[in-house]
Enzyme design. Structure first.
Site, short mmCIF file in Angstrom:
data_model
loop_
_atom_site.label_atom_id
_atom_site.label_comp_id
_atom_site.label_asym_id
_atom_site.label_seq_id
_atom_site.Cartn_x
_atom_site.Cartn_y
_atom_site.Cartn_z
N ASN A 27 0.85 -1.19 0.00
CA ASN A 27 0.00 0.00 0.00
C ASN A 27 0.89 1.24 0.00
O ASN A 27 1.94 1.28 0.64
CB ASN A 27 -0.99 0.00 1.17
CG ASN A 27 -0.35 -0.06 2.54
OD1 ASN A 27 0.59 -0.81 2.78
ND2 ASN A 27 -0.88 0.73 3.47
N GLU B 194 0.29 5.15 0.60
CA GLU B 194 -0.67 6.16 1.02
C GLU B 194 -0.30 7.54 0.49
O GLU B 194 0.85 7.79 0.09
CB GLU B 194 -0.76 6.20 2.55
CG GLU B 194 -1.35 4.94 3.12
CD GLU B 194 -1.47 4.96 4.62
OE1 GLU B 194 -2.11 4.06 5.16
OE2 GLU B 194 -0.92 5.88 5.28
N CYS C 7 -3.77 0.50 -2.99
CA CYS C 7 -3.69 -0.70 -2.16
C CYS C 7 -2.61 -1.66 -2.67
O CYS C 7 -2.24 -1.64 -3.84
CB CYS C 7 -5.03 -1.43 -2.15
SG CYS C 7 -6.38 -0.47 -1.45
N GLU D 263 -2.77 -4.87 -3.23
CA GLU D 263 -3.24 -5.81 -4.24
C GLU D 263 -3.17 -5.19 -5.64
O GLU D 263 -2.69 -5.81 -6.59
CB GLU D 263 -4.70 -6.23 -3.96
CG GLU D 263 -4.89 -6.92 -2.63
CD GLU D 263 -5.26 -5.96 -1.50
OE1 GLU D 263 -4.61 -4.88 -1.36
OE2 GLU D 263 -6.20 -6.28 -0.75
N CYS E 273 -10.20 -4.60 -0.30
CA CYS E 273 -11.31 -3.65 -0.32
C CYS E 273 -12.17 -3.90 -1.56
O CYS E 273 -11.82 -4.71 -2.43
CB CYS E 273 -10.78 -2.21 -0.30
SG CYS E 273 -10.03 -1.67 -1.86
N CYS F 145 -10.34 -3.22 -4.90
CA CYS F 145 -9.40 -4.30 -5.20
C CYS F 145 -10.12 -5.57 -5.65
O CYS F 145 -9.68 -6.25 -6.56
CB CYS F 145 -8.51 -4.59 -4.00
SG CYS F 145 -7.27 -3.30 -3.73
#
Length: 127
Positions: free
Chosen positions: A42, A44, A53, A55, A86, A89
Protein backbone atom coordinates in the site's frame (compact mmCIF):
# COMPACT_ATOMS: atom_id res chain seq x y z
CA UNK A 1 0.37 -24.29 -5.24
CA UNK A 2 2.50 -23.25 -2.25
CA UNK A 3 0.21 -20.93 -0.29
CA UNK A 4 2.71 -20.68 2.59
CA UNK A 5 5.40 -19.29 0.27
CA UNK A 6 3.02 -16.77 -1.28
CA UNK A 7 1.87 -15.56 2.16
CA UNK A 8 5.51 -15.24 3.26
CA UNK A 9 6.28 -13.12 0.20
CA UNK A 10 3.28 -10.87 0.93
CA UNK A 11 4.36 -10.37 4.54
CA UNK A 12 7.93 -9.62 3.43
CA UNK A 13 6.63 -7.05 0.94
CA UNK A 14 4.54 -5.44 3.71
CA UNK A 15 7.77 -4.17 5.26
CA UNK A 16 8.22 -1.81 2.28
CA UNK A 17 4.75 -0.24 2.52
CA UNK A 18 4.41 3.54 2.67
CA UNK A 19 1.77 4.11 5.35
CA UNK A 20 2.60 7.31 7.28
CA UNK A 21 -1.07 8.27 7.80
CA UNK A 22 -2.82 5.07 8.85
CA UNK A 23 0.24 3.22 10.13
CA UNK A 24 -1.21 0.04 8.61
CA UNK A 25 1.30 -1.68 6.34
CA UNK A 26 -0.11 -4.11 3.77
CA UNK A 27 1.71 -6.40 1.37
CA UNK A 28 0.55 -8.58 -1.50
CA UNK A 29 2.14 -11.32 -3.59
CA UNK A 30 0.61 -12.21 -6.95
CA UNK A 31 1.39 -15.52 -8.66
CA UNK A 32 1.22 -15.53 -12.46
CA UNK A 33 0.33 -18.53 -14.62
CA UNK A 34 3.99 -18.78 -15.68
CA UNK A 35 5.17 -18.98 -12.04
CA UNK A 36 6.43 -15.43 -11.53
CA UNK A 37 5.59 -13.54 -8.35
CA UNK A 38 4.90 -9.81 -8.32
CA UNK A 39 4.69 -8.07 -4.98
CA UNK A 40 2.91 -4.89 -4.05
CA UNK A 41 2.46 -2.65 -1.03
CA UNK A 42 0.00 0.00 0.00
CA UNK A 43 1.20 3.48 -0.90
CA UNK A 44 -0.67 6.16 1.02
CA UNK A 45 -1.10 9.80 0.15
CA UNK A 46 -2.23 12.71 2.29
CA UNK A 47 -5.18 12.89 -0.11
CA UNK A 48 -6.56 9.42 0.71
CA UNK A 49 -8.19 9.08 -2.70
CA UNK A 50 -4.72 8.99 -4.23
CA UNK A 51 -3.73 6.00 -2.08
CA UNK A 52 -3.13 2.67 -3.81
CA UNK A 53 -3.69 -0.70 -2.16
CA UNK A 54 -1.11 -3.49 -2.13
CA UNK A 55 -3.24 -5.81 -4.24
CA UNK A 56 -3.62 -3.28 -7.05
CA UNK A 57 0.06 -2.35 -6.87
CA UNK A 58 0.99 -6.01 -7.44
CA UNK A 59 -1.52 -6.47 -10.26
CA UNK A 60 -0.59 -3.23 -12.01
CA UNK A 61 3.12 -4.12 -11.77
CA UNK A 62 2.44 -7.48 -13.40
CA UNK A 63 0.33 -5.89 -16.13
CA UNK A 64 3.10 -3.35 -16.79
CA UNK A 65 5.48 -6.29 -17.34
CA UNK A 66 3.10 -7.94 -19.81
CA UNK A 67 1.58 -10.56 -17.50
CA UNK A 68 -2.19 -10.96 -17.71
CA UNK A 69 -2.89 -14.51 -16.47
CA UNK A 70 -2.86 -15.16 -12.75
CA UNK A 71 -3.19 -18.12 -10.38
CA UNK A 72 -3.48 -16.51 -6.95
CA UNK A 73 -2.82 -13.51 -4.75
CA UNK A 74 -1.92 -13.41 -1.06
CA UNK A 75 -2.42 -10.35 1.12
CA UNK A 76 -1.20 -9.70 4.66
CA UNK A 77 -0.79 -6.78 7.01
CA UNK A 78 0.32 -5.72 10.48
CA UNK A 79 -3.09 -6.66 11.90
CA UNK A 80 -3.48 -9.59 14.26
CA UNK A 81 -6.61 -10.56 12.31
CA UNK A 82 -6.81 -11.41 8.62
CA UNK A 83 -7.14 -8.53 6.21
CA UNK A 84 -9.39 -8.68 3.16
CA UNK A 85 -9.18 -6.79 -0.15
CA UNK A 86 -11.31 -3.65 -0.32
CA UNK A 87 -14.18 -3.38 -2.80
CA UNK A 88 -12.09 -1.63 -5.46
CA UNK A 89 -9.40 -4.30 -5.20
CA UNK A 90 -12.01 -7.05 -5.42
CA UNK A 91 -13.30 -5.49 -8.63
CA UNK A 92 -9.77 -5.35 -10.06
CA UNK A 93 -9.20 -8.97 -9.02
CA UNK A 94 -12.41 -9.83 -10.89
CA UNK A 95 -11.34 -7.83 -13.95
CA UNK A 96 -8.15 -9.87 -14.23
CA UNK A 97 -9.79 -13.11 -13.10
CA UNK A 98 -7.48 -13.89 -10.19
CA UNK A 99 -9.11 -17.17 -9.11
CA UNK A 100 -7.62 -17.66 -5.62
CA UNK A 101 -7.36 -15.03 -2.88
CA UNK A 102 -5.38 -15.83 0.26
CA UNK A 103 -5.90 -13.56 3.27
CA UNK A 104 -3.43 -13.61 6.14
CA UNK A 105 -2.91 -12.21 9.59
CA UNK A 106 0.39 -10.63 10.66
CA UNK A 107 1.82 -13.98 11.75
CA UNK A 108 1.08 -15.84 8.51
CA UNK A 109 -2.07 -17.71 9.51
CA UNK A 110 -4.27 -17.62 6.42
CA UNK A 111 -7.56 -18.55 4.78
CA UNK A 112 -8.08 -19.34 1.10
CA UNK A 113 -11.04 -18.11 -0.94
CA UNK A 114 -12.19 -18.45 -4.52
CA UNK A 115 -12.78 -15.12 -6.26
CA UNK A 116 -16.51 -15.85 -6.51
CA UNK A 117 -16.73 -16.11 -2.72
CA UNK A 118 -15.36 -12.60 -2.15
CA UNK A 119 -16.87 -10.94 -5.23
CA UNK A 120 -20.00 -12.90 -6.19
CA UNK A 121 -21.58 -10.22 -8.40
CA UNK A 122 -18.64 -8.43 -9.99
CA UNK A 123 -19.37 -5.76 -12.57
CA UNK A 124 -18.54 -7.26 -15.96
CA UNK A 125 -18.40 -5.88 -19.45
CA UNK A 126 -18.33 -7.83 -22.66
CA UNK A 127 -15.24 -6.90 -24.60
Amino acid sequence: MDYDFLVTRALEARERAYAPYSGLRVGAALLTEDGRIYTGVNVENISYGATNCAERTAIFSAIAEGRTSFKAIAVGSDLEKTIYPCGICRQVLAEFKVPVIIVSDSKGKYRVYRLEELMPSAFEAEL
